[in-house]
Design a protein around this motif. Structure first.
Motif, PDB file in Angstrom:
ATOM      1  N   VAL A   2       0.833  -1.205   0.000  1.00 14.36           N
ATOM      2  CA  VAL A   2       0.000   0.000   0.000  1.00 14.36           C
ATOM      3  C   VAL A   2       0.868   1.255   0.000  1.00 14.36           C
ATOM      4  N   GLU A   3       1.905   1.245   0.817  1.00 16.26           N
ATOM      5  CA  GLU A   3       2.797   2.407   0.893  1.00 16.26           C
ATOM      6  C   GLU A   3       3.533   2.620  -0.425  1.00 16.26           C
ATOM      7  N   ARG A   4       3.965   1.531  -1.052  1.00 13.33           N
ATOM      8  CA  ARG A   4       4.651   1.644  -2.346  1.00 13.33           C
ATOM      9  C   ARG A   4       3.704   2.190  -3.420  1.00 13.33           C
ATOM     10  N   ALA A   5       2.461   1.737  -3.399  1.00 15.15           N
ATOM     11  CA  ALA A   5       1.482   2.222  -4.368  1.00 15.15           C
ATOM     12  C   ALA A   5       1.181   3.699  -4.138  1.00 15.15           C
ATOM     13  N   ASP A   6       1.080   4.092  -2.874  1.00 10.01           N
ATOM     14  CA  ASP A   6       0.850   5.507  -2.566  1.00 10.01           C
ATOM     15  C   ASP A   6       2.022   6.371  -3.045  1.00 10.01           C
ATOM     16  N   ALA A   7       3.252   5.893  -2.815  1.00 12.92           N
ATOM     17  CA  ALA A   7       4.427   6.642  -3.251  1.00 12.92           C
ATOM     18  C   ALA A   7       4.467   6.766  -4.767  1.00 12.92           C
ATOM     19  N   LEU A   8       4.064   5.703  -5.452  1.00  9.59           N
ATOM     20  CA  LEU A   8       4.029   5.736  -6.911  1.00  9.59           C
ATOM     21  C   LEU A   8       2.995   6.747  -7.404  1.00  9.59           C
ATOM     22  N   LEU A   9       1.850   6.786  -6.749  1.00 10.54           N
ATOM     23  CA  LEU A   9       0.802   7.737  -7.120  1.00 10.54           C
ATOM     24  C   LEU A   9       1.261   9.181  -6.894  1.00 10.54           C
ATOM     25  N   VAL A  10       1.889   9.434  -5.763  1.00  7.46           N
ATOM     26  CA  VAL A  10       2.385  10.780  -5.466  1.00  7.46           C
ATOM     27  C   VAL A  10       3.428  11.219  -6.494  1.00  7.46           C
ATOM     28  N   LEU A  11       4.313  10.308  -6.856  1.00  8.42           N
ATOM     29  CA  LEU A  11       5.350  10.634  -7.835  1.00  8.42           C
ATOM     30  C   LEU A  11       4.736  10.992  -9.188  1.00  8.42           C
ATOM     31  N   LEU A  12       3.769  10.184  -9.640  1.00  9.07           N
ATOM     32  CA  LEU A  12       3.175  10.414 -10.956  1.00  9.07           C
ATOM     33  C   LEU A  12       2.285  11.655 -10.982  1.00  9.07           C
ATOM     34  N   ALA A  13       1.806  12.072  -9.818  1.00  9.55           N
ATOM     35  CA  ALA A  13       0.963  13.272  -9.760  1.00  9.55           C
ATOM     36  C   ALA A  13       1.774  14.543  -9.573  1.00  9.55           C
ATOM     37  N   SER A  14       3.089  14.406  -9.506  1.00  9.55           N
ATOM     38  CA  SER A  14       3.939  15.560  -9.220  1.00  9.55           C
ATOM     39  C   SER A  14       4.037  16.502 -10.425  1.00  9.55           C
ATOM     40  N   SER A  15       4.398  17.741 -10.151  1.00  7.20           N
ATOM     41  CA  SER A  15       4.540  18.737 -11.214  1.00  7.20           C
ATOM     42  C   SER A  15       5.731  18.410 -12.128  1.00  7.20           C
ATOM     43  N   GLU A  16       6.741  17.740 -11.570  1.00  6.99           N
ATOM     44  CA  GLU A  16       7.897  17.352 -12.394  1.00  6.99           C
ATOM     45  C   GLU A  16       7.477  16.407 -13.518  1.00  6.99           C
ATOM     46  N   ILE A  17       6.635  15.444 -13.197  1.00 10.20           N
ATOM     47  CA  ILE A  17       6.150  14.512 -14.222  1.00 10.20           C
ATOM     48  C   ILE A  17       5.272  15.246 -15.217  1.00 10.20           C
ATOM     49  N   ALA A  18       4.433  16.155 -14.737  1.00 11.40           N
ATOM     50  CA  ALA A  18       3.549  16.910 -15.633  1.00 11.40           C
ATOM     51  C   ALA A  18       4.364  17.737 -16.621  1.00 11.40           C
ATOM     52  N   THR A  19       5.432  18.355 -16.136  1.00 15.07           N
ATOM     53  CA  THR A  19       6.267  19.188 -17.014  1.00 15.07           C
ATOM     54  C   THR A  19       7.042  18.336 -18.012  1.00 15.07           C
ATOM     55  N   ALA A  20       7.589  17.240 -17.544  1.00 16.80           N
ATOM     56  CA  ALA A  20       8.436  16.413 -18.418  1.00 16.80           C
ATOM     57  C   ALA A  20       7.634  15.593 -19.416  1.00 16.80           C
ATOM     58  N   ALA A  21       6.481  15.068 -18.995  1.00 12.83           N
ATOM     59  CA  ALA A  21       5.720  14.150 -19.855  1.00 12.83           C
ATOM     60  C   ALA A  21       4.566  14.824 -20.574  1.00 12.83           C
ATOM     61  N   GLY A  22       4.057  15.913 -20.039  1.00 13.83           N
ATOM     62  CA  GLY A  22       2.879  16.549 -20.622  1.00 13.83           C
ATOM     63  C   GLY A  22       1.612  16.076 -19.929  1.00 13.83           C
ATOM     64  N   ALA A  23       0.575  16.882 -20.053  1.00 11.56           N
ATOM     65  CA  ALA A  23      -0.671  16.599 -19.332  1.00 11.56           C
ATOM     66  C   ALA A  23      -1.318  15.287 -19.778  1.00 11.56           C
ATOM     67  N   ASN A  24      -1.309  15.027 -21.084  1.00 10.78           N
ATOM     68  CA  ASN A  24      -1.976  13.816 -21.588  1.00 10.78           C
ATOM     69  C   ASN A  24      -1.282  12.542 -21.108  1.00 10.78           C
ATOM     70  N   VAL A  25       0.036  12.527 -21.201  1.00 11.71           N
ATOM     71  CA  VAL A  25       0.783  11.348 -20.768  1.00 11.71           C
ATOM     72  C   VAL A  25       0.666  11.172 -19.255  1.00 11.71           C
ATOM     73  N   GLN A  26       0.712  12.267 -18.524  1.00  5.17           N
ATOM     74  CA  GLN A  26       0.559  12.158 -17.073  1.00  5.17           C
ATOM     75  C   GLN A  26      -0.810  11.603 -16.703  1.00  5.17           C
ATOM     76  N   ALA A  27      -1.855  12.049 -17.407  1.00  3.75           N
ATOM     77  CA  ALA A  27      -3.199  11.529 -17.131  1.00  3.75           C
ATOM     78  C   ALA A  27      -3.266  10.023 -17.388  1.00  3.75           C
TER      79      ALA A  27
END
Length: 273
Positions: A135-160
């Motif tokens: 559960v903790e690993r899944a939560d950490a993965l979710l937080v990472l993918l929802a971060s602004s760094e991922i949004a900037t690097a991958a774009g909104a569509n890929v992040q979604a």
């Protein structure tokens, strides 16, 4: 401790009860119609038409078939959940290729960490338990993918798309945990056992005036019913032997990434890139 063990392996106990109970009822019926003091009265019941067996026999067969369908469909749902979880992990690994090197390495390390924790959870699933680490690993993965760094690097569509995939991972993991904790329904199996006993009685009544025919018919039914019920019962938990679902698809989904993640896993040691 004994109660915990019973709750974990109750389906094996029910399987043994089904086999022993069926053959105990078979022996008791033979004694009743051949050697007991009530044998003359039992033989006076002859005359019941053989097709009468079909009525109760069909009800018993349908009940056992429905119970078997519940058990095997649970196994299929567990297998499907594992493969969908693995497919989502593989999709995230593929999508991570477009990220800058530091973010890609961070995401892949998170994926490998989740997969390793999930694979280690299998021993707990067999005991109808779950791992808080997953559960903790899944939560950490979710937080990472929802971060602004991922949004900037991958774009909104890929992040979604990434967020949708991690949500699928969490949903499928919840599904397999729920299936691992499903217990045998005693009332359903009691109804099946009652119909099985009535079928044995109807066979005995139809053949009550012919001892050898009664013995053969009752034993044949017992040999058909008891092992079948036991086979269905011992598959009560999809993550226990003999037909347990394995974490191999989840391990395979991230096996290549473990070489560059800097993490040793249960399925491949870490190696420098």
């Amino acid at each position: 401790m004994l109660q915990t063990s019973w709750q974990t392996y109750d389906h094996y106990g029910y399987a043994m009860a089904a086999v022993l109970g069926t053959f105990a009822a078979t022996a008791a019926l033979q004694w009743l119609i051949q050697r007991s003091r009530w044998a003359p009265w039992a033989r006076s019941l002859h005359g019941v038409a053989p097709p009468f067996i079909n009525i109760i026999g069909v009800l018993f067969a349908l009940t056992l078939a429905f119970l078997a369908n519940d058990t095997w469909s649970a196994h299929d749902r567990a297998l499907r959940a594992v493969y969908k979880e693995a497919d989502s992990l593989h999709s995230l690994a593929t999508l991570s290729q477009s990220l800058p090197t530091p973010l890609r390495a961070q995401l892949r390390a998170a994926l490998v960490g989740y997969a390793s924790a999930s694979a280690a959870e299998w021993q707990l699933l067999a005991r109808r338990a779950e791992s808080r680490e997953v559960v903790e690993r899944a939560d950490a993965l979710l937080v990472l993918l929802a971060s602004s760094e991922i949004a900037t690097a991958a774009g909104a569509n890929v992040q979604a798309l990434m967020l949708r995939k991690v949500s699928e991972i969490r949903d499928e993991r919840d599904q397999r945990v729920a299936l691992s904790q499903t217990h045998v329904n005693p009332l359903k199996w009691l109804g099946m056992a009652f119909l099985g006993l009535l079928t044995l009685l109807s066979i005995a009544v139809v053949h009550v005036d012919r001892a050898r025919a009664a013995l053969v018919s009752i034993v044949l039914f017992a040999l058909a019913a008891a092992p079948t019920a036991a086979i269905v019962l011992i598959q009560g938990n999809p993550f226990q032997a003999p037909t347990d679902v394995t974490p191999a698809p989840i391990e395979a989904a991230v096996a290549d990434m473990s070489e560059c993640s800097g993490q040793a896993t249960a399925f491949r040691p870490a190696a420098p890139c």
